[in-house]
Design an enzyme around this catalytic site. Structure first.
Site, PDB file in Angstrom:
ATOM      1  N   THR A 165       0.868  -1.169   0.000  1.00  0.00           N
ATOM      2  CA  THR A 165       0.000   0.000   0.000  1.00  0.00           C
ATOM      3  C   THR A 165       0.908   1.223   0.000  1.00  0.00           C
ATOM      4  OG1 THR A 165      -0.161   0.053   2.419  1.00  0.00           O
ATOM      5  CG2 THR A 165      -1.920  -1.099   1.218  1.00  0.00           C
ATOM      6  N   SER A 166       0.372   2.335  -0.459  1.00  0.00           N
ATOM      7  CA  SER A 166       1.188   3.544  -0.568  1.00  0.00           C
ATOM      8  C   SER A 166       1.475   4.182   0.781  1.00  0.00           C
ATOM      9  CB  SER A 166       0.496   4.563  -1.469  1.00  0.00           C
ATOM     10  OG  SER A 166       0.354   4.024  -2.762  1.00  0.00           O
TER      11      SER A 166
END
Length: 187
Positions: free
Chosen positions: A8-9
């Protein structure tokens, strides 16, 4: 061996990361590497996986193509590196629930074609977003995100004067250490 990669970012996207891990476990991945990193920035866990773990005959599994790369160029570079190592790539939710495996010629073809389409669609989406933001700015409806650290500059300066470290200030206020330095530099 089957390795999974979940990304995930940002670190606050815990539900998204947990969903990816569950999907990779259900797909039979024996080891899952996970991290919070931008697809376009440095990905330390991914680099370690690519350099030190994956061996000939292994399979790298990701839930979606965008977990691996945002551009067709980057995607194809990764696929080329995997091929050189003798590692197959499986993307589970490649196209409306269908998976793709680069261990087959048709899988490689599908990956290249759909990767190009995905990059094209992303570019179009970003362009539409820019047009919408420009329109909203022109109408005075879009002012951007309000700076959170600079609103707390007085608190940051006071904490610094009390002898707190920049790291401690950042943790206490829930901002980045870089923001603390920026706020202190502007006083």
């Amino acid at each position: 061996m089957k390795y999974g990669y979940a990304r995930t970012s940002t670190s606050d996207q815990t539900a998204g990361l947990a969903a990816q891990v569950a999907t990779l476990e259900a797909a039979g991945c024996e080891e899952i590497v996970q991290e919070h990193a931008s697809a376009v920035g440095e990905r330390e866990a991914f680099d370690i996986l690519m350099l030190h773990k994956l061996r000939r005959g292994d399979t790298l599994v990701v839930t979606k193509m965008d977990r691996l790369a945002r551009s067709i160029g980057k995607l194809l570079t990764i696929v080329e590196t995997l091929e050189a190592k003798g590692v197959a790539l499986t993307i589970l939710d490649f196209n409306k629930g269908e998976s793709v495996n680069t261990g087959t010629p048709s899988g490689k073809l599908m990956l290249t074609m759909f990767g190009a389409f995905a990059e094209f669609e992303r570019s179009n989406m970003l362009e539409r977003q820019r047009v919408g933001i420009d329109k909203a700015k022109g109408e005075g409806k879009y002012t951007g995100r309000k700076p959170t650290a600079m609103n707390q500059r007085e608190r940051i300066v006071a904490m610094d004067a009390e002898g707190m470290t920049r790291t401690a200030i950042a943790e206490k206020l829930g901002i980045s250490e870089r923001s603390v330095y920026r706020a202190l530099g502007s006083t």
